[in-house]
Design a protein around this motif. Structure first.
Motif, PDB file in Angstrom:
ATOM      1  N   GLU A   1       3.053   4.227  -0.063  1.00  0.00           N
ATOM      2  CA  GLU A   1       1.736   4.400   0.537  1.00  0.00           C
ATOM      3  C   GLU A   1       1.356   5.881   0.637  1.00  0.00           C
ATOM      4  OE1 GLU A   1      -0.313   2.074   1.452  1.00  0.00           O
ATOM      5  OE2 GLU A   1       0.938   0.259   1.420  1.00  0.00           O
ATOM      6  N   SER A   2       0.050   6.119   0.695  1.00  0.00           N
ATOM      7  CA  SER A   2      -0.455   7.471   0.894  1.00  0.00           C
ATOM      8  C   SER A   2      -0.071   7.974   2.288  1.00  0.00           C
ATOM      9  CB  SER A   2      -1.985   7.492   0.755  1.00  0.00           C
ATOM     10  OG  SER A   2      -2.508   8.751   1.122  1.00  0.00           O
ATOM     11  N   THR A   3       0.110   9.289   2.401  1.00  0.00           N
ATOM     12  CA  THR A   3       0.344   9.881   3.710  1.00  0.00           C
ATOM     13  C   THR A   3      -0.940   9.936   4.526  1.00  0.00           C
ATOM     14  OG1 THR A   3       0.008  12.086   2.754  1.00  0.00           O
ATOM     15  CG2 THR A   3       2.269  11.272   2.886  1.00  0.00           C
ATOM     16  N   ARG A   4      -2.085   9.731   3.864  1.00  0.00           N
ATOM     17  CA  ARG A   4      -3.383   9.714   4.538  1.00  0.00           C
ATOM     18  C   ARG A   4      -3.866   8.281   4.652  1.00  0.00           C
ATOM     19  NH1 ARG A   4      -8.560   9.870   2.420  1.00  0.00           N
ATOM     20  NH2 ARG A   4      -7.822  10.506   0.359  1.00  0.00           N
ATOM     21  N   THR A   5      -4.310   7.871   5.830  1.00  0.00           N
ATOM     22  CA  THR A   5      -4.794   6.509   6.038  1.00  0.00           C
ATOM     23  C   THR A   5      -5.910   6.185   5.052  1.00  0.00           C
ATOM     24  OG1 THR A   5      -4.278   6.684   8.387  1.00  0.00           O
ATOM     25  CG2 THR A   5      -5.730   4.892   7.718  1.00  0.00           C
ATOM     26  N   PHE A   6      -5.749   5.072   4.328  1.00  0.00           N
ATOM     27  CA  PHE A   6      -6.701   4.591   3.334  1.00  0.00           C
ATOM     28  C   PHE A   6      -6.808   5.512   2.109  1.00  0.00           C
ATOM     29  CE2 PHE A   6      -8.540   2.998   7.437  1.00  0.00           C
ATOM     30  CZ  PHE A   6      -8.126   1.687   7.277  1.00  0.00           C
ATOM     31  N   GLY A   7      -5.892   6.461   1.990  1.00  0.00           N
ATOM     32  CA  GLY A   7      -5.899   7.347   0.834  1.00  0.00           C
ATOM     33  C   GLY A   7      -5.248   6.692  -0.372  1.00  0.00           C
ATOM     34  N   PRO A   8      -5.375   7.311  -1.560  1.00  0.00           N
ATOM     35  CA  PRO A   8      -4.754   6.761  -2.771  1.00  0.00           C
ATOM     36  C   PRO A   8      -3.241   6.779  -2.652  1.00  0.00           C
ATOM     37  CG  PRO A   8      -5.628   8.955  -3.174  1.00  0.00           C
ATOM     38  CD  PRO A   8      -6.106   8.555  -1.825  1.00  0.00           C
ATOM     39  N   PRO A   9      -2.540   5.861  -3.334  1.00  0.00           N
ATOM     40  CA  PRO A   9      -1.089   5.741  -3.175  1.00  0.00           C
ATOM     41  C   PRO A   9      -0.350   6.958  -3.705  1.00  0.00           C
ATOM     42  CG  PRO A   9      -1.839   4.375  -4.996  1.00  0.00           C
ATOM     43  CD  PRO A   9      -3.075   4.875  -4.294  1.00  0.00           C
ATOM     44  N   THR A  10       0.834   7.170  -3.147  1.00  0.00           N
ATOM     45  CA  THR A  10       1.711   8.234  -3.614  1.00  0.00           C
ATOM     46  C   THR A  10       2.563   7.760  -4.783  1.00  0.00           C
ATOM     47  OG1 THR A  10       1.794   9.177  -1.394  1.00  0.00           O
ATOM     48  CG2 THR A  10       3.541   9.830  -2.918  1.00  0.00           C
ATOM     49  N   GLY A  11       2.909   6.468  -4.793  1.00  0.00           N
ATOM     50  CA  GLY A  11       3.712   5.904  -5.872  1.00  0.00           C
ATOM     51  C   GLY A  11       3.188   4.556  -6.306  1.00  0.00           C
ATOM     52  N   ILE A  12       3.191   4.293  -7.617  1.00  0.00           N
ATOM     53  CA  ILE A  12       2.701   3.019  -8.149  1.00  0.00           C
ATOM     54  C   ILE A  12       3.719   2.434  -9.121  1.00  0.00           C
ATOM     55  CG2 ILE A  12       0.256   3.607  -7.926  1.00  0.00           C
ATOM     56  CD1 ILE A  12       0.312   4.151 -11.003  1.00  0.00           C
ATOM     57  N   GLU A  13       3.565   1.139  -9.356  1.00  0.00           N
ATOM     58  CA  GLU A  13       4.349   0.429 -10.362  1.00  0.00           C
ATOM     59  C   GLU A  13       3.380  -0.296 -11.288  1.00  0.00           C
ATOM     60  OE1 GLU A  13       8.137  -2.611 -10.461  1.00  0.00           O
ATOM     61  OE2 GLU A  13       6.572  -2.967  -8.962  1.00  0.00           O
ATOM     62  N   LEU A  14       3.483  -0.020 -12.580  1.00  0.00           N
ATOM     63  CA  LEU A  14       2.649  -0.702 -13.573  1.00  0.00           C
ATOM     64  C   LEU A  14       3.195  -2.091 -13.826  1.00  0.00           C
ATOM     65  CD1 LEU A  14       0.208   0.818 -15.016  1.00  0.00           C
ATOM     66  CD2 LEU A  14       1.880   2.307 -13.906  1.00  0.00           C
ATOM     67  N   MET A  15       2.302  -3.057 -14.011  1.00  0.00           N
ATOM     68  CA  MET A  15       2.745  -4.438 -14.183  1.00  0.00           C
ATOM     69  C   MET A  15       1.716  -5.217 -14.984  1.00  0.00           C
ATOM     70  SD  MET A  15       1.966  -5.962 -10.383  1.00  0.00           S
ATOM     71  CE  MET A  15       0.293  -6.122  -9.758  1.00  0.00           C
ATOM     72  N   GLU A  16       2.090  -6.391 -15.409  1.00  0.00           N
ATOM     73  CA  GLU A  16       1.166  -7.344 -16.018  1.00  0.00           C
ATOM     74  C   GLU A  16       0.806  -8.397 -14.984  1.00  0.00           C
ATOM     75  OE1 GLU A  16      -0.353  -7.417 -18.852  1.00  0.00           O
ATOM     76  OE2 GLU A  16       0.643  -5.711 -19.837  1.00  0.00           O
ATOM     77  N   ASP A  17      -0.471  -8.713 -14.858  1.00  0.00           N
ATOM     78  CA  ASP A  17      -0.900  -9.753 -13.923  1.00  0.00           C
ATOM     79  C   ASP A  17      -2.144 -10.436 -14.482  1.00  0.00           C
ATOM     80  OD1 ASP A  17      -2.025 -11.235 -11.714  1.00  0.00           O
ATOM     81  OD2 ASP A  17      -0.700 -10.083 -10.393  1.00  0.00           O
ATOM     82  N   PRO A  18      -1.984 -11.586 -15.146  1.00  0.00           N
ATOM     83  CA  PRO A  18      -3.118 -12.285 -15.763  1.00  0.00           C
ATOM     84  C   PRO A  18      -4.216 -12.654 -14.768  1.00  0.00           C
ATOM     85  CG  PRO A  18      -1.041 -13.170 -16.578  1.00  0.00           C
ATOM     86  CD  PRO A  18      -0.698 -12.262 -15.442  1.00  0.00           C
ATOM     87  N   GLU A  19      -3.832 -12.956 -13.526  1.00  0.00           N
ATOM     88  CA  GLU A  19      -4.841 -13.352 -12.539  1.00  0.00           C
ATOM     89  C   GLU A  19      -5.748 -12.175 -12.188  1.00  0.00           C
ATOM     90  OE1 GLU A  19      -5.213 -15.422  -8.102  1.00  0.00           O
ATOM     91  OE2 GLU A  19      -3.256 -15.188  -9.058  1.00  0.00           O
ATOM     92  N   VAL A  20      -5.166 -11.012 -11.959  1.00  0.00           N
ATOM     93  CA  VAL A  20      -5.966  -9.815 -11.692  1.00  0.00           C
ATOM     94  C   VAL A  20      -6.881  -9.517 -12.866  1.00  0.00           C
ATOM     95  CG1 VAL A  20      -5.859  -7.304 -11.425  1.00  0.00           C
ATOM     96  CG2 VAL A  20      -4.340  -8.758 -10.087  1.00  0.00           C
TER      97      VAL A  20
END
Length: 305
Positions: free
Chosen positions: A226-245
């Motif tokens: 999570e971002s260190t700032r409330t509602f801010g962009p994430p600090t770390g992400i994971e790329l994935m496949e998601d057909p529903e999204v």
């Protein structure tokens, strides 16, 4: 025989997104990249990938900014204008005729579509009308917000400015009294807010580039730090496949007949259901994550110009 390089003028050089986009563009060796910035101190001025760094003196003067961009098109022999942030996208939409006779413009939506996508109030109504899964949006106009409506909301709720991004100026309220007190604040009166139920769960984003509403390429990523700032962009992400999204976003982009890039914020609740929160009609913080996954959105944008 050498191939003439395409000359690209990247706008919004003061933003971190511009620095990421230039790094992506530099993967294509047939581009010559120039940058224009509203801030002389922008880190991108030190980038080895930019042939020139050009500053507009007056940060808040759109007229001066556009005049300087037009001068640079001629001075540098620019083939393509490349906006990064919504501010410049809006300017190019409004002044499309002025610039399209001078050089190409990277794909951008039309004025009406852009307005719907970038105003959370209009987007909420659009998604409700077209049955796109969303948490539901109610528009409250400053202290004139209807108290009966406030009392019927499911709490907690988030109050988001109709225009804005990067998670700024978003407030969470756990009761009608808290929300009403906020709306009666003198600094808030007269401002329109989109009120959405807070969805417990996790953040998932989908980045796309579209042509005539059709998704050409995409990446899906979920927040793992999570971002260190409330509602801010994430600090770390994971790329994935998601057909529903992808299917939800595909429907939304088709209905909008979207042109160019966009970054769609979604929320996955504890039952696994997705809700579209908003659309960012610009480049995004995880752009280099998309590049690492094999999708170079800036280069694709040039290709589909």
């Amino acid at each position: 025989m050498s191939v003439k390089k395409k000359v690209i003028l990247v706008l919004d050089g003061e933003s971190g997104q511009a620095l990421r986009a230039v790094r992506c563009l530099a993967q294509q060796k047939t581009f010559t990249i120039h940058v224009v910035s509203r801030k002389a101190s922008a880190p991108i001025r030190l980038s080895r990938y930019s042939k020139s760094f050009n500053v507009v003196d007056k940060l808040n003067s759109d007229a001066k900014y556009l005049d300087r961009v037009e001068e640079l098109i001629t001075e540098l022999g620019v083939d393509l204008l490349f906006p990064i942030l919504e501010r410049s996208v809006a300017l190019l939409i409004a002044h499309r005729e002025r610039f399209q006779n001078l050089c190409a413009i990277a794909p951008i939506p039309d004025a009406q579509t852009f307005e719907i996508a970038t105003d959370k109030r209009l987007l909420g109504s659009f998604m409700h009308e077209h049955e796109i899964p969303a948490p539901g949006t109610i528009v409250l106009d400053g202290s004139q917000g209807n108290l009966n409506t406030i009392n019927t909301l499911m709490y907690p709720v988030l109050a988001k400015p109709g225009k804005g991004g990067f998670g700024r100026d978003i407030h969470r309220f756990n009761s009608p009294d808290e929300l009403q007190g906020f709306l009666e604040d003198p600094t808030v009166i007269g401002r329109d807010y989109a009120i959405q139920p807070f969805v417990p769960g996790s953040d998932v984003d989908c980045s796309v580039i579209c042509k005539d509403g059709r998704i050409i390429a995409h990446t899906v990523q979920q927040t793992i730090i999570e971002s260190t700032r409330t509602f801010g962009p994430p600090t770390g992400i994971e790329l994935m496949e998601d057909p529903e999204v992808l299917e939800i976003v595909r429907q939304l982009m088709f209905l909008l007949q979207w042109q160019g890039v966009a970054h769609i914020d979604l929320r996955k609740d504890h039952a696994g259901k997705y809700f579209v929160l908003e659309i960012n009609a610009r480049y995004w913080g995880s752009l280099l994550g998309s590049l690492a996954a094999g999708v170079n959105f800036p280069v694709l944008s040039v290709s589909y110009t």
